[in-house]
Design a protein around this motif. Structure first.
Motif, PDB file in Angstrom:
ATOM      1  N   ARG A 103       0.752  -1.150  -0.029  1.00 27.84           N
ATOM      2  CA  ARG A 103      -0.068   0.053  -0.024  1.00 27.84           C
ATOM      3  C   ARG A 103       0.869   1.293  -0.028  1.00 27.84           C
ATOM      4  NH1 ARG A 103      -4.676   0.430   4.169  1.00 27.84           N
ATOM      5  NH2 ARG A 103      -5.632  -1.049   2.458  1.00 27.84           N
ATOM      6  N   VAL A 104       1.876   1.361   0.921  1.00 29.51           N
ATOM      7  CA  VAL A 104       2.539   2.571   1.202  1.00 29.51           C
ATOM      8  C   VAL A 104       3.551   2.967  -0.388  1.00 29.51           C
ATOM      9  CG1 VAL A 104       4.861   3.439   2.076  1.00 29.51           C
ATOM     10  CG2 VAL A 104       2.892   2.380   3.478  1.00 29.51           C
ATOM     11  N   SER A 105       4.248   1.807  -0.953  1.00 25.73           N
ATOM     12  CA  SER A 105       4.944   1.949  -2.034  1.00 25.73           C
ATOM     13  C   SER A 105       4.037   2.353  -3.316  1.00 25.73           C
ATOM     14  CB  SER A 105       5.567   0.726  -2.322  1.00 25.73           C
ATOM     15  OG  SER A 105       6.507  -0.033  -1.450  1.00 25.73           O
ATOM     16  N   ILE A 106       2.832   1.689  -3.505  1.00 22.38           N
ATOM     17  CA  ILE A 106       2.156   2.009  -4.681  1.00 22.38           C
ATOM     18  C   ILE A 106       1.255   3.482  -4.190  1.00 22.38           C
ATOM     19  CG2 ILE A 106      -0.064   1.378  -5.778  1.00 22.38           C
ATOM     20  CD1 ILE A 106       0.745  -1.337  -5.471  1.00 22.38           C
ATOM     21  N   ILE A 107       1.179   3.710  -3.121  1.00 25.40           N
ATOM     22  CA  ILE A 107       0.583   5.136  -2.852  1.00 25.40           C
ATOM     23  C   ILE A 107       1.428   6.205  -3.176  1.00 25.40           C
ATOM     24  CG2 ILE A 107      -0.120   6.675  -1.275  1.00 25.40           C
ATOM     25  CD1 ILE A 107      -2.015   4.529   0.030  1.00 25.40           C
ATOM     26  N   VAL A 108       2.692   5.937  -2.681  1.00 24.15           N
ATOM     27  CA  VAL A 108       3.636   7.120  -2.844  1.00 24.15           C
ATOM     28  C   VAL A 108       4.129   7.098  -4.511  1.00 24.15           C
ATOM     29  CG1 VAL A 108       6.348   7.378  -2.817  1.00 24.15           C
ATOM     30  CG2 VAL A 108       4.894   6.759  -0.797  1.00 24.15           C
ATOM     31  N   GLY A 109       4.128   5.918  -5.105  1.00 21.49           N
ATOM     32  CA  GLY A 109       4.443   5.962  -6.527  1.00 21.49           C
ATOM     33  C   GLY A 109       3.247   6.913  -7.284  1.00 21.49           C
ATOM     34  N   ILE A 110       2.015   6.307  -7.010  1.00 18.14           N
ATOM     35  CA  ILE A 110       0.847   7.120  -7.706  1.00 18.14           C
ATOM     36  C   ILE A 110       0.702   8.604  -7.482  1.00 18.14           C
ATOM     37  CG2 ILE A 110      -1.511   7.209  -8.107  1.00 18.14           C
ATOM     38  CD1 ILE A 110      -1.483   4.039  -7.707  1.00 18.14           C
ATOM     39  N   VAL A 111       1.092   8.980  -6.400  1.00 18.35           N
ATOM     40  CA  VAL A 111       0.672  10.329  -5.900  1.00 18.35           C
ATOM     41  C   VAL A 111       1.795  11.050  -6.266  1.00 18.35           C
ATOM     42  CG1 VAL A 111       0.609  12.077  -3.882  1.00 18.35           C
ATOM     43  CG2 VAL A 111      -0.844   9.758  -3.554  1.00 18.35           C
ATOM     44  N   ALA A 112       2.957  10.528  -6.240  1.00 20.43           N
ATOM     45  CA  ALA A 112       4.265  11.322  -6.728  1.00 20.43           C
ATOM     46  C   ALA A 112       4.261  11.839  -8.228  1.00 20.43           C
ATOM     47  CB  ALA A 112       5.487  10.591  -6.253  1.00 20.43           C
ATOM     48  N   THR A 113       3.736  10.562  -8.780  1.00 23.96           N
ATOM     49  CA  THR A 113       3.505  10.620 -10.178  1.00 23.96           C
ATOM     50  C   THR A 113       2.557  11.706 -10.643  1.00 23.96           C
ATOM     51  OG1 THR A 113       4.296   8.269 -10.613  1.00 23.96           O
ATOM     52  CG2 THR A 113       3.142   9.293 -12.436  1.00 23.96           C
ATOM     53  N   LEU A 114       1.359  11.930  -9.957  1.00 25.86           N
ATOM     54  CA  LEU A 114       0.351  12.481 -10.289  1.00 25.86           C
ATOM     55  C   LEU A 114       0.772  14.268 -10.214  1.00 25.86           C
ATOM     56  CD1 LEU A 114      -2.999  10.968  -8.720  1.00 25.86           C
ATOM     57  CD2 LEU A 114      -2.108  11.211 -11.341  1.00 25.86           C
ATOM     58  N   VAL A 115       1.363  14.415  -8.788  1.00 26.93           N
ATOM     59  CA  VAL A 115       1.825  15.689  -8.645  1.00 26.93           C
ATOM     60  C   VAL A 115       3.015  16.189  -9.551  1.00 26.93           C
ATOM     61  CG1 VAL A 115       3.180  17.210  -6.801  1.00 26.93           C
ATOM     62  CG2 VAL A 115       1.384  15.321  -6.061  1.00 26.93           C
ATOM     63  N   THR A 116       3.960  15.389  -9.895  1.00 29.84           N
ATOM     64  CA  THR A 116       4.999  15.630 -10.642  1.00 29.84           C
ATOM     65  C   THR A 116       4.351  15.767 -12.128  1.00 29.84           C
ATOM     66  OG1 THR A 116       6.342  14.344  -9.470  1.00 29.84           O
ATOM     67  CG2 THR A 116       7.199  14.921 -11.906  1.00 29.84           C
ATOM     68  N   SER A 117       3.381  15.213 -12.585  1.00 26.95           N
ATOM     69  CA  SER A 117       2.840  15.322 -13.915  1.00 26.95           C
ATOM     70  C   SER A 117       2.089  16.515 -13.977  1.00 26.95           C
ATOM     71  CB  SER A 117       1.913  14.288 -14.436  1.00 26.95           C
ATOM     72  OG  SER A 117       2.784  13.044 -14.299  1.00 26.95           O
ATOM     73  N   LEU A 118       1.174  16.976 -13.071  1.00 29.78           N
ATOM     74  CA  LEU A 118       0.463  17.983 -13.109  1.00 29.78           C
ATOM     75  C   LEU A 118       1.229  19.346 -12.985  1.00 29.78           C
ATOM     76  CD1 LEU A 118      -2.585  17.112 -10.733  1.00 29.78           C
ATOM     77  CD2 LEU A 118      -2.763  17.174 -13.355  1.00 29.78           C
ATOM     78  N   VAL A 119       2.225  19.376 -12.103  1.00 27.68           N
ATOM     79  CA  VAL A 119       3.001  20.616 -11.850  1.00 27.68           C
ATOM     80  C   VAL A 119       3.973  20.818 -13.106  1.00 27.68           C
ATOM     81  CG1 VAL A 119       4.890  21.755 -10.421  1.00 27.68           C
ATOM     82  CG2 VAL A 119       2.895  20.399  -9.275  1.00 27.68           C
ATOM     83  N   GLY A 162      12.622  15.959   9.213  1.00 36.76           N
ATOM     84  CA  GLY A 162      12.986  15.232  10.542  1.00 36.76           C
ATOM     85  C   GLY A 162      12.386  13.930  10.235  1.00 36.76           C
ATOM     86  N   ARG A 163      13.051  12.884  11.176  1.00 32.75           N
ATOM     87  CA  ARG A 163      12.584  11.524  10.850  1.00 32.75           C
ATOM     88  C   ARG A 163      11.281  11.300  11.851  1.00 32.75           C
ATOM     89  NH1 ARG A 163      17.069   7.228  12.478  1.00 32.75           N
ATOM     90  NH2 ARG A 163      15.100   5.567  12.178  1.00 32.75           N
ATOM     91  N   ASP A 164      11.038  12.338  12.682  1.00 36.03           N
ATOM     92  CA  ASP A 164       9.567  12.149  13.400  1.00 36.03           C
ATOM     93  C   ASP A 164       8.509  12.554  12.505  1.00 36.03           C
ATOM     94  OD1 ASP A 164      11.062  11.236  15.669  1.00 36.03           O
ATOM     95  OD2 ASP A 164      11.197  13.155  16.482  1.00 36.03           O
ATOM     96  N   ASN A 165       8.702  13.472  11.605  1.00 36.71           N
ATOM     97  CA  ASN A 165       7.679  13.593  10.636  1.00 36.71           C
ATOM     98  C   ASN A 165       7.509  13.014   9.417  1.00 36.71           C
ATOM     99  OD1 ASN A 165       6.718  15.660  12.717  1.00 36.71           O
ATOM    100  ND2 ASN A 165       8.522  16.961  11.976  1.00 36.71           N
ATOM    101  N   ALA A 166       8.520  12.284   9.223  1.00 38.24           N
ATOM    102  CA  ALA A 166       8.649  11.401   8.006  1.00 38.24           C
ATOM    103  C   ALA A 166       7.360  10.587   7.930  1.00 38.24           C
ATOM    104  CB  ALA A 166       9.989  10.502   7.889  1.00 38.24           C
ATOM    105  N   GLY A 167       6.906  10.550   6.490  1.00 35.09           N
ATOM    106  CA  GLY A 167       5.630   9.660   6.332  1.00 35.09           C
ATOM    107  C   GLY A 167       5.576   9.687   4.738  1.00 35.09           C
ATOM    108  N   ILE A 168       4.362   9.333   4.237  1.00 34.08           N
ATOM    109  CA  ILE A 168       4.037   9.366   2.862  1.00 34.08           C
ATOM    110  C   ILE A 168       3.997  10.769   2.329  1.00 34.08           C
ATOM    111  CG2 ILE A 168       2.241   8.875   1.298  1.00 34.08           C
ATOM    112  CD1 ILE A 168       1.297   6.557   2.972  1.00 34.08           C
TER     113      ILE A 168
END
Length: 306
Positions: A103-119, A162-168
């Motif tokens: 779930r994490v890997s595919i969500i990161v891939g899809i969201v990052a791709t969408l953001v990158t493509s739109l911007v 920061g590692r404490d705030n690191a997330g998707i």
């Protein structure tokens, strides 16, 4: 000698007859994709992985986030009927963690791709269409980001967060900030090529405004190369997320990521190889699926490869 006219036969899938639309780049590409074994296999595999990521409980009898299912007495046990992929260093079921880690890997891939493509796509459209100072300004900004090494730049951004705030969200931000200039450059080149075509000049002569010309005439004809790089970026971003998590600056526990699982299991690989091999295998299969999709889309949309 009598003169004769040589005509090229239309493609087998071209529509003919009264009232039928002529074949276009998109219809030709869709025809090629439907008949591409690489695309069909990659699409089926990618769809299965997306379903696994969306509904992990359908594929795993255990909840990987439920620590009560972990048993330290079974730490680093081998494969058996209960634990198909063995147990990790904490005695947690490796199979369930691999399933939930998708779930994490595919969500990161899809969201990052969408953001990158739109911007990148939006800024590239503006740079290519308006040119002059707009093009110069956006191109120089993009070149600044191009000069930053991807991994080092992502490490720096995540270190600041920061590692404490690191997330998707943080991982998506780090990957998108460094990847949008590539999409900008590709979209800009496609727009510059398209805006000099006769149908765009005709639209200008008929009084169409710049917004209408960009959206109705230029954008649909400049999307093909952006779609190709977008499809390929999916696999790149999934691999990048795993790499950042492996280095300890990406996804953090208690979240589950394939890269984090590989990092946790690497020190005891010889004693218990399964907790490292299976997430690495699933990561490789996922990246392979999206790379196959990207290759098939590129072959279908690039006229030079026809």
């Amino acid at each position: 000698m009598s003169n004769s006219t040589i005509t090229a036969s239309p493609p087998k899938h071209a529509k003919s007859g009264k009232g039928k639309k002529p074949a276009s780049l998109w219809s030709d590409a869709w025809y090629d994709l439907r008949h591409s074994k690489v695309f069909l296999f990659g699409a089926a595999l990618a769809l299965l992985l997306v379903i696994v990521a969306a509904f992990p409980s359908l594929f795993s009898p255990l909840d990987a986030f439920d620590k009560s299912t972990c048993d330290l007495a079974r730490a680093r046990d081998g494969l058996d009927a209960t634990h198909w992929f063995g147990s990790d260093n904490l005695g947690c079921d490796t199979y369930s963690r691999v399933i939930y880690g998708a779930r994490v890997s595919i969500i990161v891939g899809i969201v990052a791709t969408l953001v990158t493509s739109l911007v990148g796509g939006f800024l590239g459209l503006l740079a290519g269409f308006y040119g002059r100072w707009t093009d110069v300004l956006l191109s120089r900004v993009a070149e600044i980001f191009f000069a930053i090494p991807s991994i080092l730049g992502a490490l720096l951004i995540l270190a600041v967060v920061g590692r404490d705030n690191a997330g998707i969200g943080s991982v998506v931000l780090a990957l998108s900030v460094l990847a949008w200039p590539l999409v900008l450059r590709i979209m800009r080149a496609a727009v510059i090529t398209t805006k000099s075509q006769d149908f765009v000049l005709a639209a200008r002569a008929l009084g169409a405004g710049p917004i209408r010309i960009m959206i109705r005439h230029i954008l649909p004809n400049a999307l093909a190369p952006v779609i190709v790089v977008t499809t390929m970026n999916l696999g790149v971003f999934i691999a990048a997320e795993a790499g950042l998590s492996f280095l300890g600056v990406g996804i953090q526990s208690p979240d589950i990521s394939w890269g984090l699982m590989i990092a946790d299991a690497r020190n005891r690989f010889l004693e218990a190889p399964a907790p490292l091999l299976f997430p690495a295998l699933f990561l490789s299969i996922t990246v392979l699926a999206f790379v196959m999709l990207g290759d098939a889309v590129r072959d279908a949309l690039d006229p030079k490869l026809r």
